[in-house]
Write a protein that holds these residues in place. Structure first.
Motif, PDB file in Angstrom:
ATOM      1  N   THR A   1      32.106  40.986  49.500  1.00  0.00           N
ATOM      2  CA  THR A   1      33.515  40.832  49.176  1.00  0.00           C
ATOM      3  C   THR A   1      33.970  42.063  48.408  1.00  0.00           C
ATOM      4  O   THR A   1      33.225  42.596  47.594  1.00  0.00           O
ATOM      5  CB  THR A   1      33.742  39.575  48.312  1.00  0.00           C
ATOM      6  N   THR A   2      35.199  42.493  48.668  1.00  0.00           N
ATOM      7  CA  THR A   2      35.740  43.668  47.997  1.00  0.00           C
ATOM      8  C   THR A   2      36.953  43.272  47.173  1.00  0.00           C
ATOM      9  O   THR A   2      37.796  42.489  47.617  1.00  0.00           O
ATOM     10  CB  THR A   2      36.137  44.744  49.030  1.00  0.00           C
ATOM     11  N   TYR A   3      37.002  43.810  45.956  1.00  0.00           N
ATOM     12  CA  TYR A   3      38.111  43.576  45.037  1.00  0.00           C
ATOM     13  C   TYR A   3      38.652  44.933  44.588  1.00  0.00           C
ATOM     14  O   TYR A   3      37.949  45.935  44.661  1.00  0.00           O
ATOM     15  CB  TYR A   3      37.628  42.823  43.783  1.00  0.00           C
TER      16      TYR A   3
ATOM     17  N   PRO B   1      28.373  32.844  49.613  1.00  0.00           N
ATOM     18  CA  PRO B   1      29.707  33.059  49.040  1.00  0.00           C
ATOM     19  C   PRO B   1      29.629  33.060  47.509  1.00  0.00           C
ATOM     20  O   PRO B   1      29.017  32.188  46.915  1.00  0.00           O
ATOM     21  CB  PRO B   1      30.508  31.856  49.537  1.00  0.00           C
TER      22      PRO B   1
ATOM     23  N   ASP C   1      31.577  32.976  43.854  1.00  0.00           N
ATOM     24  CA  ASP C   1      32.795  32.410  43.280  1.00  0.00           C
ATOM     25  C   ASP C   1      33.737  33.524  42.811  1.00  0.00           C
ATOM     26  O   ASP C   1      33.410  34.278  41.899  1.00  0.00           O
ATOM     27  CB  ASP C   1      32.416  31.502  42.114  1.00  0.00           C
ATOM     28  N   THR C   2      34.888  33.629  43.464  1.00  0.00           N
ATOM     29  CA  THR C   2      35.864  34.664  43.121  1.00  0.00           C
ATOM     30  C   THR C   2      36.295  34.548  41.667  1.00  0.00           C
ATOM     31  O   THR C   2      36.436  35.561  40.970  1.00  0.00           O
ATOM     32  CB  THR C   2      37.095  34.569  44.045  1.00  0.00           C
TER      33      THR C   2
ATOM     34  N   ILE D   1      33.833  36.245  39.479  1.00  0.00           N
ATOM     35  CA  ILE D   1      33.922  37.709  39.562  1.00  0.00           C
ATOM     36  C   ILE D   1      35.100  38.208  38.733  1.00  0.00           C
ATOM     37  O   ILE D   1      34.971  39.148  37.943  1.00  0.00           O
ATOM     38  CB  ILE D   1      34.066  38.178  41.027  1.00  0.00           C
ATOM     39  N   VAL D   2      36.255  37.556  38.881  1.00  0.00           N
ATOM     40  CA  VAL D   2      37.444  37.947  38.118  1.00  0.00           C
ATOM     41  C   VAL D   2      37.169  37.806  36.621  1.00  0.00           C
ATOM     42  O   VAL D   2      37.512  38.693  35.827  1.00  0.00           O
ATOM     43  CB  VAL D   2      38.674  37.110  38.548  1.00  0.00           C
TER      44      VAL D   2
ATOM     45  N   VAL E   1      41.674  42.482  37.818  1.00  0.00           N
ATOM     46  CA  VAL E   1      41.531  42.481  39.277  1.00  0.00           C
ATOM     47  C   VAL E   1      42.916  42.333  39.877  1.00  0.00           C
ATOM     48  O   VAL E   1      43.674  41.431  39.488  1.00  0.00           O
ATOM     49  CB  VAL E   1      40.611  41.331  39.754  1.00  0.00           C
TER      50      VAL E   1
ATOM     51  N   THR F   1      45.365  41.115  42.466  1.00  0.00           N
ATOM     52  CA  THR F   1      45.359  40.053  43.466  1.00  0.00           C
ATOM     53  C   THR F   1      46.356  40.404  44.555  1.00  0.00           C
ATOM     54  O   THR F   1      47.467  40.822  44.266  1.00  0.00           O
ATOM     55  CB  THR F   1      45.723  38.689  42.840  1.00  0.00           C
TER      56      THR F   1
END
Length: 70
Positions: free
Chosen positions: A4-6, A49, A51-52, A55-56, A66, A68
């Protein structure tokens, strides 16, 4: 395996990158972290997966935000 990329805002130097890598690397399930200072991109590899929200929270703990997507 998932990737996943943020986009992280507020990083200005190598120390910033190290802080983000350290915090995000401590999130359960994360197996790899890459941070590009020039673009602000944070790429997170996980066993599954990740947890977003975790990460945030880790990025915020390091002192950054981050972006959004709107």
């Amino acid at each position: 395996m998932s990737t996943t990329t943020y986009t992280v805002e507020g990083m200005t130097c190598g120390h910033c990158v190290s802080s983000v890598k350290e915090e995000v690397g401590g999130v359960p399930g994360v197996t790899g972290v890459e941070v590009d200072l020039a673009t602000g991109l944070l790429t997170v590899d996980g066993e599954g997966p990740v947890d977003t929200a975790a990460i945030v929270a880790a990025v915020e703990e390091a002192g950054y935000g981050v972006v959004t997507p709107s």
